[in-house]
Design a protein around this motif. Structure first.
Motif, PDB file in Angstrom:
ATOM      1  N   THR A   1       5.651  -3.088  -0.240  1.00 12.41           N
ATOM      2  CA  THR A   1       4.307  -3.663  -0.317  1.00 12.41           C
ATOM      3  C   THR A   1       3.311  -2.666  -0.911  1.00 12.41           C
ATOM      4  O   THR A   1       2.407  -3.044  -1.664  1.00 12.41           O
ATOM      5  N   HIS A   2       3.471  -1.389  -0.555  1.00  9.25           N
ATOM      6  CA  HIS A   2       2.558  -0.373  -1.096  1.00  9.25           C
ATOM      7  C   HIS A   2       2.748  -0.233  -2.602  1.00  9.25           C
ATOM      8  O   HIS A   2       1.776  -0.076  -3.346  1.00  9.25           O
ATOM      9  N   PHE A   3       4.000  -0.310  -3.057  1.00  7.01           N
ATOM     10  CA  PHE A   3       4.252  -0.301  -4.502  1.00  7.01           C
ATOM     11  C   PHE A   3       3.660  -1.551  -5.152  1.00  7.01           C
ATOM     12  O   PHE A   3       3.083  -1.490  -6.238  1.00  7.01           O
ATOM     13  N   ALA A   4       3.802  -2.681  -4.471  1.00  4.49           N
ATOM     14  CA  ALA A   4       3.280  -3.932  -5.027  1.00  4.49           C
ATOM     15  C   ALA A   4       1.768  -3.835  -5.236  1.00  4.49           C
ATOM     16  O   ALA A   4       1.237  -4.275  -6.274  1.00  4.49           O
ATOM     17  N   ARG A   5       1.070  -3.253  -4.278  1.00  2.00           N
ATOM     18  CA  ARG A   5      -0.393  -3.122  -4.423  1.00  2.00           C
ATOM     19  C   ARG A   5      -0.722  -2.237  -5.625  1.00  2.00           C
ATOM     20  O   ARG A   5      -1.671  -2.526  -6.376  1.00  2.00           O
ATOM     21  N   TYR A   6       0.069  -1.181  -5.811  1.00  2.00           N
ATOM     22  CA  TYR A   6      -0.182  -0.310  -6.970  1.00  2.00           C
ATOM     23  C   TYR A   6       0.118  -1.045  -8.280  1.00  2.00           C
ATOM     24  O   TYR A   6      -0.632  -0.903  -9.257  1.00  2.00           O
ATOM     25  N   LEU A   7       1.178  -1.844  -8.320  1.00  2.00           N
ATOM     26  CA  LEU A   7       1.524  -2.550  -9.564  1.00  2.00           C
ATOM     27  C   LEU A   7       0.444  -3.560  -9.947  1.00  2.00           C
ATOM     28  O   LEU A   7       0.220  -3.834 -11.125  1.00  2.00           O
TER      29      LEU A   7
ATOM     30  N   CYS B   1      -2.590  -1.234 -11.238  1.00  2.00           N
ATOM     31  CA  CYS B   1      -2.448  -0.647 -12.579  1.00  2.00           C
ATOM     32  C   CYS B   1      -2.323  -1.708 -13.664  1.00  2.00           C
ATOM     33  O   CYS B   1      -2.174  -1.372 -14.841  1.00  2.00           O
ATOM     34  N   GLY B   2      -2.356  -2.972 -13.271  1.00  2.00           N
ATOM     35  CA  GLY B   2      -2.363  -4.044 -14.274  1.00  2.00           C
ATOM     36  C   GLY B   2      -0.978  -4.503 -14.701  1.00  2.00           C
ATOM     37  O   GLY B   2      -0.864  -5.371 -15.576  1.00  2.00           O
ATOM     38  N   ALA B   3       0.081  -3.961 -14.089  1.00  2.00           N
ATOM     39  CA  ALA B   3       1.440  -4.393 -14.456  1.00  2.00           C
ATOM     40  C   ALA B   3       1.671  -5.850 -14.062  1.00  2.00           C
ATOM     41  O   ALA B   3       2.431  -6.561 -14.709  1.00  2.00           O
ATOM     42  N   CYS B   4       1.009  -6.278 -12.985  1.00  2.00           N
ATOM     43  CA  CYS B   4       1.135  -7.664 -12.515  1.00  2.00           C
ATOM     44  C   CYS B   4      -0.236  -8.155 -12.072  1.00  2.00           C
ATOM     45  O   CYS B   4      -1.107  -7.361 -11.707  1.00  2.00           O
TER      46      CYS B   4
END
Ligand code: AMP
Ligand code: MN
Ligand code: MN
Ligand code: MN
Length: 277
Positions: free
Chosen positions: A135-141, A144-147
């Motif tokens: 989830t922490h990676f998801a928030r970063y993605l 950063c505009g990846a998703c």
């Protein structure tokens, strides 16, 4: 009227609000029986209890344990646990082990897929250093505009066959149910509709869980589609499981279903809380 929510996360795992703030948020939405069920961690339970009882809610100590069953990750919720039980506390600590190394591997994969700095990016969202989560990676993605949003992240990344997926061996079903029962708690299969099992595998999971002393499944959860409420109500009746209900809340505006939006349990089921009060 009882408004029961038995599945929520704080920033002690992958939610964004502190335990007392989740209590407030749930209370404002009308919840009056509430459990905090952080992933693999009971460090927020004491603060959650204090806040909840201060607000006049009935509080239920909980946890959501990650297990590996038939090579898939499954979540087992424990309710009414003694959060100071030593075997439980030690078991959870051993389960959390390896999340940081896994996070670094996830970041390496994401870097190869063109997304740089994901470890540091995810770490900004982590409050508990023992609990770096997808989830922490998801928030970063998203940041950063990846998703565009969290569901898109889990469609394109971090899941089996996609960049950023690092398989992990969690606890066993036997361990998780044993820790929960040993701590005086009730074991509940979390969001059974979310696993990619065949009907035969799902039946085997239910049978094994029952044999180990598991007694309940989630029926109405923010992690089920409305169609699945009926499907799992039927499974609960067929297997003689008690039925649980909870939003699986992680953050305001982030989860598919917020507190006030969750329907009640369908009729003709025995709620997991039937003999609590
Ligand atoms: P982990 O324990 O690090 O594998 O992370 C699992 C967490 O990722 C779950 O508890 C959810 O909060 C989140 N998650 C997994 N799959 C999805 C999904 N399809 N949509 C939204 N969140 C998800
Ligand atoms: Mn989560
Ligand atoms: Mn879960
Ligand atoms: Mn959850």
């Amino acid at each position: 009227m009882l408004n029961v929510d038995l599945h929520c996360h704080s920033n002690v795992s992958d939610g964004v609000l502190a335990p007392a703030a989740v209590a407030n948020y749930a209370h404002q939405a009308g919840v009056n029986v509430w459990a905090l069920t952080d992933h693999d961690e009971v460090g927020g339970v004491a603060r959650a209890r204090e806040a909840a009882t201060g607000l006049g809610m009935r509080f239920v100590a909980g946890v959501e344990i990650s297990i590996t069953w038939a090579n898939e990750t499954v979540h087992i919720v424990g309710l009414q646990i003694d959060e100071n039980n030593q075997a439980l506390v030690q078991g959870l600590a051993s389960t959390r082990n390896g999340r940081d190394a896994r996070g670094r591997e996830m970041a390496d994969q994401l870097a190869k897929a063109g997304i740089a700095g994901a470890y540091e990016g995810a770490l900004k969202y982590v409050d508990n250093p023992d609990l770096m989560s997808r989830t922490h990676f998801a928030r970063y993605l998203v940041e950063c505009g990846a998703c565009a949003n969290i569901p898109e992240v889990f469609r394109k990344y971090l899941t089996e066959g996609k960049p950023g997926y690092v398989p992990h061996r969690w606890a066993s079903l036997t361990q998780a149910v044993g820790w929960i029962r040993g701590a005086g708690g009730i074991a509940v299969i979390a969001h059974p509709g979310r696993y990619k099992f065949t009907p035969v595998q799902q039946g085997a999971l239910f049978d094994e869980f029952k044999q180990l002393g598991g007694t309940a499944i989630e029926v109405v959860t923010g992690s089920h589609t409305p169609d699945q409420y009926g499907v799992y109500a039927e499974h609960a009746r067929r297997y003689g499981f008690l039925a649980s209900r909870g939003t699986d809340f992680h953050a305001p505006g982030e989860s598919r279903v917020d507190f006030a939006m969750l329907p009640p349990l369908p009729g003709n089921l025995t709620p997991v809380w039937h003999d609590w009060f």
